[in-house]
Structure formats: structure tokens, C-alpha cells
Design a protein around this motif. Sequence first.
Motif, short mmCIF file in Angstrom:
data_model
loop_
_atom_site.label_atom_id
_atom_site.label_comp_id
_atom_site.label_asym_id
_atom_site.label_seq_id
_atom_site.Cartn_x
_atom_site.Cartn_y
_atom_site.Cartn_z
N ASN A 242 7.07 -9.23 -22.11
CA ASN A 242 7.30 -7.83 -22.47
C ASN A 242 6.10 -7.21 -23.17
O ASN A 242 6.22 -6.16 -23.78
N ASN A 243 4.95 -7.86 -23.12
CA ASN A 243 3.77 -7.28 -23.77
C ASN A 243 2.62 -7.09 -22.79
O ASN A 243 1.47 -7.18 -23.16
N SER A 244 2.95 -6.83 -21.55
CA SER A 244 1.94 -6.58 -20.53
C SER A 244 1.58 -5.10 -20.50
O SER A 244 2.37 -4.25 -20.90
N GLU A 245 0.41 -4.80 -20.00
CA GLU A 245 -0.06 -3.42 -19.89
C GLU A 245 0.56 -2.75 -18.66
O GLU A 245 0.65 -3.35 -17.59
N ILE A 246 0.98 -1.49 -18.83
CA ILE A 246 1.46 -0.70 -17.70
C ILE A 246 0.29 0.12 -17.17
O ILE A 246 -0.38 0.83 -17.92
N LEU A 247 0.05 0.01 -15.87
CA LEU A 247 -0.97 0.82 -15.20
C LEU A 247 -0.29 2.01 -14.54
O LEU A 247 0.72 1.84 -13.86
N ASP A 248 -0.81 3.22 -14.74
CA ASP A 248 -0.23 4.44 -14.18
C ASP A 248 -1.13 5.00 -13.08
O ASP A 248 -2.35 5.10 -13.26
N PHE A 249 -0.51 5.37 -11.96
CA PHE A 249 -1.22 5.99 -10.85
C PHE A 249 -0.46 7.22 -10.39
O PHE A 249 0.77 7.24 -10.43
N GLU A 250 -1.20 8.22 -9.94
CA GLU A 250 -0.61 9.43 -9.37
C GLU A 250 -1.07 9.54 -7.93
O GLU A 250 -2.25 9.37 -7.63
N LEU A 251 -0.12 9.80 -7.04
CA LEU A 251 -0.43 10.01 -5.63
C LEU A 251 0.11 11.37 -5.21
O LEU A 251 1.21 11.74 -5.60
N SER A 252 -0.65 12.09 -4.41
CA SER A 252 -0.26 13.41 -3.93
C SER A 252 -0.51 13.52 -2.43
O SER A 252 -1.48 12.95 -1.91
N SER A 253 0.33 14.30 -1.77
CA SER A 253 0.15 14.50 -0.33
C SER A 253 -0.98 15.49 -0.03
O SER A 253 -1.28 15.76 1.12
N GLU A 254 -1.64 16.01 -1.05
CA GLU A 254 -2.77 16.93 -0.86
C GLU A 254 -3.98 16.24 -0.24
O GLU A 254 -4.88 16.89 0.25
N ASN A 255 -4.00 14.91 -0.33
CA ASN A 255 -5.07 14.14 0.31
C ASN A 255 -4.44 12.84 0.82
O ASN A 255 -3.27 12.59 0.59
N TRP B 108 0.87 -1.16 0.00
CA TRP B 108 0.00 0.00 0.00
C TRP B 108 0.91 1.22 0.00
O TRP B 108 1.88 1.27 0.76
N PHE B 109 0.62 2.19 -0.86
CA PHE B 109 1.43 3.40 -0.99
C PHE B 109 0.59 4.63 -0.68
O PHE B 109 -0.57 4.72 -1.10
N SER B 110 1.19 5.61 0.01
CA SER B 110 0.53 6.89 0.25
C SER B 110 1.60 7.98 0.27
O SER B 110 2.63 7.83 0.94
N ALA B 111 1.36 9.07 -0.45
CA ALA B 111 2.31 10.18 -0.50
C ALA B 111 2.19 11.00 0.79
O ALA B 111 1.12 11.51 1.10
N LEU B 112 3.29 11.08 1.53
CA LEU B 112 3.30 11.89 2.75
C LEU B 112 3.72 13.33 2.47
O LEU B 112 3.30 14.24 3.18
N GLN B 113 4.56 13.49 1.46
CA GLN B 113 5.02 14.82 1.07
C GLN B 113 5.24 14.82 -0.43
O GLN B 113 5.83 13.89 -0.98
N GLY B 114 4.73 15.82 -1.12
CA GLY B 114 4.91 15.90 -2.58
C GLY B 114 4.00 14.95 -3.32
O GLY B 114 2.93 14.57 -2.83
N SER B 115 4.45 14.55 -4.50
CA SER B 115 3.64 13.65 -5.32
C SER B 115 4.52 12.65 -6.06
O SER B 115 5.72 12.87 -6.23
N PHE B 116 3.88 11.57 -6.51
CA PHE B 116 4.58 10.45 -7.15
C PHE B 116 3.79 9.92 -8.32
O PHE B 116 2.55 9.95 -8.30
N THR B 117 4.50 9.39 -9.31
CA THR B 117 3.93 8.56 -10.35
C THR B 117 4.36 7.14 -10.03
O THR B 117 5.54 6.88 -9.80
N ILE B 118 3.39 6.23 -10.00
CA ILE B 118 3.68 4.83 -9.75
C ILE B 118 3.14 4.03 -10.92
O ILE B 118 1.96 4.10 -11.25
N LYS B 119 4.05 3.27 -11.56
CA LYS B 119 3.68 2.41 -12.68
C LYS B 119 3.68 0.97 -12.19
O LYS B 119 4.58 0.56 -11.46
N LEU B 120 2.67 0.21 -12.60
CA LEU B 120 2.52 -1.18 -12.17
C LEU B 120 2.32 -2.08 -13.38
O LEU B 120 1.67 -1.70 -14.35
N ILE B 121 2.87 -3.29 -13.28
CA ILE B 121 2.68 -4.31 -14.30
C ILE B 121 2.34 -5.61 -13.61
O ILE B 121 3.03 -6.02 -12.67
N LYS B 122 1.30 -6.29 -14.06
CA LYS B 122 0.91 -7.60 -13.56
C LYS B 122 1.86 -8.64 -14.16
O LYS B 122 2.09 -8.66 -15.36
N ILE B 123 2.43 -9.50 -13.31
CA ILE B 123 3.36 -10.53 -13.76
C ILE B 123 2.70 -11.89 -13.58
O ILE B 123 2.27 -12.24 -12.48
#
Length: 141
Positions: free
Chosen positions: A79-92, A56-71
Amino acid sequence: MEMPKIIEGGKYSDERGSLLFNNDFNLSEIRRMYCIENADVDFVRGWTGHQIEQRWFSALQGSFTIKLIKIDNWENPSNNSEILDFELSSENLDVLHVPKGFVSAIQSKEKGARLLVMADYFLGEINDDFRFPIDYFENLK
């Protein structure tokens, strides 16, 4: 198959200040936690994954881009899996749940950004750490 998802937090403000909260995040599975602070905004920390553990990830300060791939095949990942993109910010106080079976690549969006990471196993309890070079999945979109 369980998919990653954002558990949305919220923010309440009044004359006293602000309160960040996440009333829908259940902490009962958490066994340990740590923070990540990348050296700079150009560095991408990855690809690291877990066949058994959840994160579980949560931004405590600033913001992050987190990319995930199911293996599906940990010995020879596709090498042909989909990349999932998420953005996390410390604003919430949003929390990104990453079920078992995914690798992640994490990039901070500003200097000094700090990411809280929570896991459902103690350090050394199981051997479940898989690492791939950052360019291993470069053919993916």
C-alpha cells in the motif's frame, strides 16, 4: 524494469479535413483489442492488472485519466507504491503503453468517452487477470 510511457501521435489538417496518426506505435505485439465505455464520469474502473500481459490504451472519443501502480508482490500488494497518472484524449492518437506488472484504474472525463484497449495475448490464452477493490490502494498518493 520497463515503465509505462506515452507514444505520441499527431494530427495533420488541411482543406480536406484532419488526419490523426501515430507513426511510432508498433502494432506487431497486438493479439486482441476491445473498447471500454464507462457508465458515467464518476465511475472508476479498477484496479485491474496483469503480471504477464501488456496493455496499450488510446482514447477514441473523449478523454480519460488512467492511474497505474507497479506491483511487485501479486499475492500481497504493498500500500505504499507510487501512483502514476496519465491523461489520454481523442484530440490526437497518443497511445499509453502499460508493460506487464501494473494495475490500472480508468476514469472517463466526459460522457460517451470510448477507450481502445489492446493486449498481447488472446482472451483465455493465459490466466493473468488480477482485480483489487477500488479502495485497496486508498492510502497511496
